[in-house]
Design a protein around this motif. Structure first.
Motif, PDB file in Angstrom:
ATOM      1  N   GLY A 173      -8.777  25.528  -9.093  1.00  0.00           N
ATOM      2  CA  GLY A 173      -8.107  26.362  -8.262  1.00  0.00           C
ATOM      3  C   GLY A 173      -9.185  27.533  -7.372  1.00  0.00           C
ATOM      4  O   GLY A 173      -8.538  28.413  -6.777  1.00  0.00           O
ATOM      5  N   ALA A 174     -10.216  27.138  -7.493  1.00  0.00           N
ATOM      6  CA  ALA A 174     -11.208  28.108  -6.826  1.00  0.00           C
ATOM      7  C   ALA A 174     -11.371  27.874  -5.532  1.00  0.00           C
ATOM      8  O   ALA A 174     -11.486  28.765  -4.528  1.00  0.00           O
ATOM      9  CB  ALA A 174     -12.808  28.061  -7.318  1.00  0.00           C
ATOM     10  N   ILE A 175     -11.149  26.340  -4.856  1.00  0.00           N
ATOM     11  CA  ILE A 175     -10.678  26.109  -3.601  1.00  0.00           C
ATOM     12  C   ILE A 175      -9.440  25.952  -3.385  1.00  0.00           C
ATOM     13  O   ILE A 175      -8.635  24.846  -3.998  1.00  0.00           O
ATOM     14  CB  ILE A 175     -11.736  24.957  -3.331  1.00  0.00           C
ATOM     15  N   ARG A 176      -8.686  26.597  -2.476  1.00  0.00           N
ATOM     16  CA  ARG A 176      -7.304  26.525  -2.208  1.00  0.00           C
ATOM     17  C   ARG A 176      -6.825  25.958  -0.982  1.00  0.00           C
ATOM     18  O   ARG A 176      -5.866  26.289  -0.592  1.00  0.00           O
ATOM     19  CB  ARG A 176      -6.436  27.663  -2.764  1.00  0.00           C
ATOM     20  N   ASP A 177      -7.830  26.070   0.151  1.00  0.00           N
ATOM     21  CA  ASP A 177      -7.700  26.003   1.309  1.00  0.00           C
ATOM     22  C   ASP A 177      -7.304  24.530   1.630  1.00  0.00           C
ATOM     23  O   ASP A 177      -8.060  23.559   1.310  1.00  0.00           O
ATOM     24  CB  ASP A 177      -8.938  26.304   2.209  1.00  0.00           C
ATOM     25  N   GLY A 178      -6.161  24.193   2.241  1.00  0.00           N
ATOM     26  CA  GLY A 178      -5.759  22.788   2.521  1.00  0.00           C
ATOM     27  C   GLY A 178      -6.642  21.956   3.155  1.00  0.00           C
ATOM     28  O   GLY A 178      -6.959  20.764   3.017  1.00  0.00           O
ATOM     29  N   LYS A 179      -7.363  22.218   4.394  1.00  0.00           N
ATOM     30  CA  LYS A 179      -8.249  21.486   5.210  1.00  0.00           C
ATOM     31  C   LYS A 179      -9.597  21.419   4.363  1.00  0.00           C
ATOM     32  O   LYS A 179      -9.936  20.218   4.585  1.00  0.00           O
ATOM     33  CB  LYS A 179      -8.621  22.235   6.585  1.00  0.00           C
ATOM     34  N   THR A 180      -9.685  22.252   3.710  1.00  0.00           N
ATOM     35  CA  THR A 180     -11.064  22.039   2.733  1.00  0.00           C
ATOM     36  C   THR A 180     -10.940  21.031   1.732  1.00  0.00           C
ATOM     37  O   THR A 180     -11.994  20.141   1.476  1.00  0.00           O
ATOM     38  CB  THR A 180     -11.629  23.254   2.221  1.00  0.00           C
ATOM     39  N   ILE A 181      -9.931  21.039   0.969  1.00  0.00           N
ATOM     40  CA  ILE A 181      -9.481  19.937   0.137  1.00  0.00           C
ATOM     41  C   ILE A 181      -9.279  18.745   0.936  1.00  0.00           C
ATOM     42  O   ILE A 181      -9.861  17.478   0.274  1.00  0.00           O
ATOM     43  CB  ILE A 181      -8.112  20.348  -0.586  1.00  0.00           C
ATOM     44  N   MET A 182      -8.813  18.440   1.780  1.00  0.00           N
ATOM     45  CA  MET A 182      -8.709  17.235   2.494  1.00  0.00           C
ATOM     46  C   MET A 182     -10.070  16.523   2.871  1.00  0.00           C
ATOM     47  O   MET A 182     -10.273  15.486   2.739  1.00  0.00           O
ATOM     48  CB  MET A 182      -7.801  17.459   3.967  1.00  0.00           C
ATOM     49  N   LEU A 183     -11.054  17.409   3.217  1.00  0.00           N
ATOM     50  CA  LEU A 183     -12.180  17.067   3.762  1.00  0.00           C
ATOM     51  C   LEU A 183     -13.034  16.683   2.483  1.00  0.00           C
ATOM     52  O   LEU A 183     -13.905  15.753   2.705  1.00  0.00           O
ATOM     53  CB  LEU A 183     -13.104  18.078   4.531  1.00  0.00           C
ATOM     54  N   LEU A 184     -13.020  17.450   1.604  1.00  0.00           N
ATOM     55  CA  LEU A 184     -13.478  17.200   0.309  1.00  0.00           C
ATOM     56  C   LEU A 184     -13.178  15.825  -0.499  1.00  0.00           C
ATOM     57  O   LEU A 184     -14.022  15.108  -0.802  1.00  0.00           O
ATOM     58  CB  LEU A 184     -13.405  18.164  -0.707  1.00  0.00           C
ATOM     59  N   GLN A 185     -11.925  15.608  -0.340  1.00  0.00           N
ATOM     60  CA  GLN A 185     -11.214  14.327  -0.762  1.00  0.00           C
ATOM     61  C   GLN A 185     -11.875  13.212   0.014  1.00  0.00           C
ATOM     62  O   GLN A 185     -12.291  12.053  -0.579  1.00  0.00           O
ATOM     63  CB  GLN A 185      -9.901  14.470  -1.195  1.00  0.00           C
TER      64      GLN A 185
END
Length: 192
Positions: A173-185
Motif C-alpha cells: 500500500g506504499a504505492i497507490r497511484d493507478g498509473k504507477t501501478i500499471m507501469l510497474l506491472q
C-alpha cells in the motif's frame, strides 16, 4: 451504428472553470433495446496527459517521484504519493511533453522513449486520456536535480528503487497511484 449516432446532447452547463472545466451535460442515449433514455452526467476536463517509467534493466531499478496530492489527502491519504513522472500535454505531442516533464520532475534527459499504450483513467467522470511511455535510463542521463516546477506548487523528491522493492510497495500500500501501478506491472511482465 456509431456511438455518435446514439448520443443526442440536449444541454451543457459549465459548473466551474477555475482549475479545469467541470460541465454538466444532459443528453439522450439510444439504448440497446431501441429506446432513448435521457441522462445527466458531470465531466471534469483537465486535458490529456502522459506518464513514463524510467528503468535500468542492468541494475534492476526504476525512477519514481514522491509528492503531495491534495485530492488524495482529502480522501484520507495522510502521506505523499509515490508516482511515475507525469504531466498534462498542454497542446503538445505526448512524446514531446513527457520528455520535458521527465526532465523537470526528475532531472533525467531521455534518449529513446517508447509509447506502450494509452488509457482513460477514470472514464465515469474525467475526460483525460493518459499516454503511457517507458524509457531506459543510465545514472549519467541525469543532468539536473529535478524537483518540479515551484510556480506550479510542485515539491518533488526523486526516488530510485529496485523493481522488486517497487512491486512490493504496491502490495504493502506504499504505492497507490493507478498509473504507477500499471507501469510497474507492465515492467514486471515485459521489461525485467
Amino acid at each position: 451504428m456509431s456511438i455518435a449516432q446514439r448520443v443526442r446532447v440536449e444541454d451543457v452547463t459549465v459548473l466551474s472553470n477555475d482549475w479545469y472545466v467541470l460541465k454538466k451535460t444532459i443528453f439522450s442515449f439510444l439504448r440497446s433495446d431501441g429506446t432513448w433514455q435521457q441522462q445527466s452526467r458531470e465531466t471534469y476536463d483537465r486535458g490529456n496527459g502522459a506518464t513514463i517509467l524510467l528503468y535500468d534493466t542492468h541494475r534492476r531499478t526504476v525512477i519514481l517521484t514522491r509528492q503531495f496530492r491534495y485530492p488524495a489527502f482529502v480522501n484520507g491519504h495522510d502521506d505523499l504519493l509515490i508516482e511515475a513522472p507525469a504531466g498534462l500535454l498542454d497542446r503538445a505531442e505526448p512524446e514531446t511533453r513527457i520528455r520535458a516533464e521527465t526532465e523537470e520532475e526528475t532531472g533525467f534527459r531521455l534518449r529513446e522513449v517508447r509509447q506502450i499504450f494509452d488509457a482513460f483513467m477514470s472514464p465515469g467522470s474525467v475526460t483525460e486520456r493518459l499516454h503511457f511511455f517507458v524509457a531506459e535510463y543510465r545514472p549519467d542521463d541525469r543532468i539536473a536535480a529535478g524537483g518540479g516546477n515551484v510556480a506550479e506548487g510542485e515539491d518533488i523528491t526523486v526516488l530510485e528503487l529496485g523493481i522488486e522493492e517497487a512491486l512490493a510497495m504496491i502490495a504493502s500500500g506504499a504505492i497507490r497511484d493507478g498509473k504507477t501501478i500499471m507501469l510497474l506491472q507492465y515492467a514486471a511482465l515485459n521489461l525485467f
